[in-house]
Enzyme design. Sequence first.
Site, PDB file in Angstrom:
ATOM      1  N   MET A  30       0.816  -1.017  -0.013  1.00  0.00           N
ATOM      2  CA  MET A  30      -0.058   0.135  -0.275  1.00  0.00           C
ATOM      3  C   MET A  30       0.771   1.709   0.302  1.00  0.00           C
ATOM      4  SD  MET A  30      -2.837  -0.967   1.880  1.00  0.00           S
ATOM      5  CE  MET A  30      -2.741  -1.025   3.852  1.00  0.00           C
ATOM      6  N   HIS A  34       9.193   1.346   3.615  1.00  0.00           N
ATOM      7  CA  HIS A  34      10.428   1.454   4.228  1.00  0.00           C
ATOM      8  C   HIS A  34      10.946  -0.090   4.141  1.00  0.00           C
ATOM      9  CE1 HIS A  34       8.112  -1.683   6.967  1.00  0.00           C
ATOM     10  NE2 HIS A  34       6.148  -0.817   6.933  1.00  0.00           N
ATOM     11  N   HIS A  37       9.685  -3.057   3.756  1.00  0.00           N
ATOM     12  CA  HIS A  37       9.259  -3.306   2.490  1.00  0.00           C
ATOM     13  C   HIS A  37      10.480  -4.003   1.338  1.00  0.00           C
ATOM     14  CE1 HIS A  37       5.993  -0.402   3.055  1.00  0.00           C
ATOM     15  NE2 HIS A  37       4.665  -1.820   2.657  1.00  0.00           N
ATOM     16  N   GLY A 150       4.435  -9.880   4.396  1.00  0.00           N
ATOM     17  CA  GLY A 150       5.311  -9.560   5.368  1.00  0.00           C
ATOM     18  C   GLY A 150       4.488 -10.498   6.238  1.00  0.00           C
ATOM     19  N   GLN A 156      -3.335 -12.059   7.968  1.00  0.00           N
ATOM     20  CA  GLN A 156      -3.020 -11.650   6.559  1.00  0.00           C
ATOM     21  C   GLN A 156      -2.137 -12.564   5.721  1.00  0.00           C
ATOM     22  OE1 GLN A 156      -2.373  -7.866   4.667  1.00  0.00           O
ATOM     23  NE2 GLN A 156      -0.491  -8.014   3.859  1.00  0.00           N
ATOM     24  N   SER A 188       6.843   0.195  10.103  1.00  0.00           N
ATOM     25  CA  SER A 188       5.368  -0.199   9.335  1.00  0.00           C
ATOM     26  C   SER A 188       5.238   1.129   8.997  1.00  0.00           C
ATOM     27  CB  SER A 188       4.520  -0.700  10.541  1.00  0.00           C
ATOM     28  OG  SER A 188       2.488   0.078  10.792  1.00  0.00           O
TER      29      SER A 188
HETATM   30  O1  PAF Z   1      -0.257  -5.452   3.268  1.00  0.00           O
HETATM   31  C1  PAF Z   1      -0.497  -4.858   2.725  1.00  0.00           C
HETATM   32  O2  PAF Z   1      -0.107  -3.329   2.547  1.00  0.00           O
HETATM   33  C2  PAF Z   1      -1.995  -4.694   2.216  1.00  0.00           C
HETATM   34  O3  PAF Z   1      -2.937  -5.848   3.076  1.00  0.00           O
HETATM   35  C3  PAF Z   1      -2.196  -5.596   0.788  1.00  0.00           C
HETATM   36  C4  PAF Z   1      -1.278  -7.133   1.220  1.00  0.00           C
HETATM   37  C5  PAF Z   1      -1.323  -4.813  -0.351  1.00  0.00           C
HETATM   38  C6  PAF Z   1      -3.226  -5.881   0.042  1.00  0.00           C
HETATM   39  O4  PAF Z   1      -3.983  -4.164  -0.148  1.00  0.00           O
END
Ligand code: PAF
Length: 289
Positions: A30, A34, A37, A150, A156, A188
């Site tokens: 999204m 940082h 990512h 992550g 998730q 984050s």
């Molecule tokens: O973890 C995230 O940044 C979001 O939940 C994702 C997996 C990109 C879905 O929008």
Amino acid sequence: MEIHRSKSAIRAELALWRKQDATIVLVPTMGFLHEGHLSLMRLARQRAGAQGRVVASIFVNPTQFGPGEDFESYPRDESRDFDLLRAEGVDAVFAPDATEVYDPHAQTIVETTELAKTLIGKLRPGHFRGVATIVTKLFNIIRPDAAVFGEKDYQQLAVIRTMTRDLDMGVEIIGAPIQREADGLAMSSRNVRLAPADRAAAPILARALDQAEAMAPSGITASRLRSHVRATLEAEPRARVQSVDIRDAATLDTISGPLTRPAVILLAVSFGKVFLIDNRVVHPSQEAP
Ligand code: PAF
């Protein structure tokens, strides 16, 4: 590095790569990137290999935010993100806007029925439906061989692994270890929104997890460990503890007795309006990693 705003443009580039038999690895994000990512991008590159292609997506997905949550204030800085991705050697970015992604007449959702209702799903109803739906759409648009997510978003990752399995999506899901600041705070995009005093207090999550990890091999029950973690967090006056859970690390089933298998400790704590999560997999003595 090409930046694509439309599905048709990214699909055209992907078609060329597929003709070259390139392995395609997707890293959905999204944005407001940082170091955490960037570690996902590096893992994606390892998986893709020198001849493969790494695609990052940047999309703040409105359907995974509930009413009153931080969709509007979620931090965004696209041009900085593009610079970071370019420097990391990412091959293409998919950065659509919401009208490109969602048809106004859309009526299809993807939901992991049980997993979506528990843990963070209780605190954020509808959140995992939004995540599962957008990740499915990204998989359908990009059709990657593998995708990297992550481990900080433990539930998730479980949701995505489950839906990929249940719907035979044929995408390999790779989990990437949590990256931490020097004081232990899990990286984050939301950390920048912490007030200075909250930023100073937030490493309490990592300290509570460190203590729990050290206690786990002692034969302690999951319920006592949970109480101990909660008490540590509640001793920090700036922390509003939303949930502390100890679950089976593989299935996310509830555990209350002695730990006999790897367990995951899942924390959700708010500081002001900022919602933070963290987790740690801990092992009973006979189950050392
Ligand atoms: O973890 C995230 O940044 C979001 O939940 C994702 C997996 C990109 C879905 O929008």
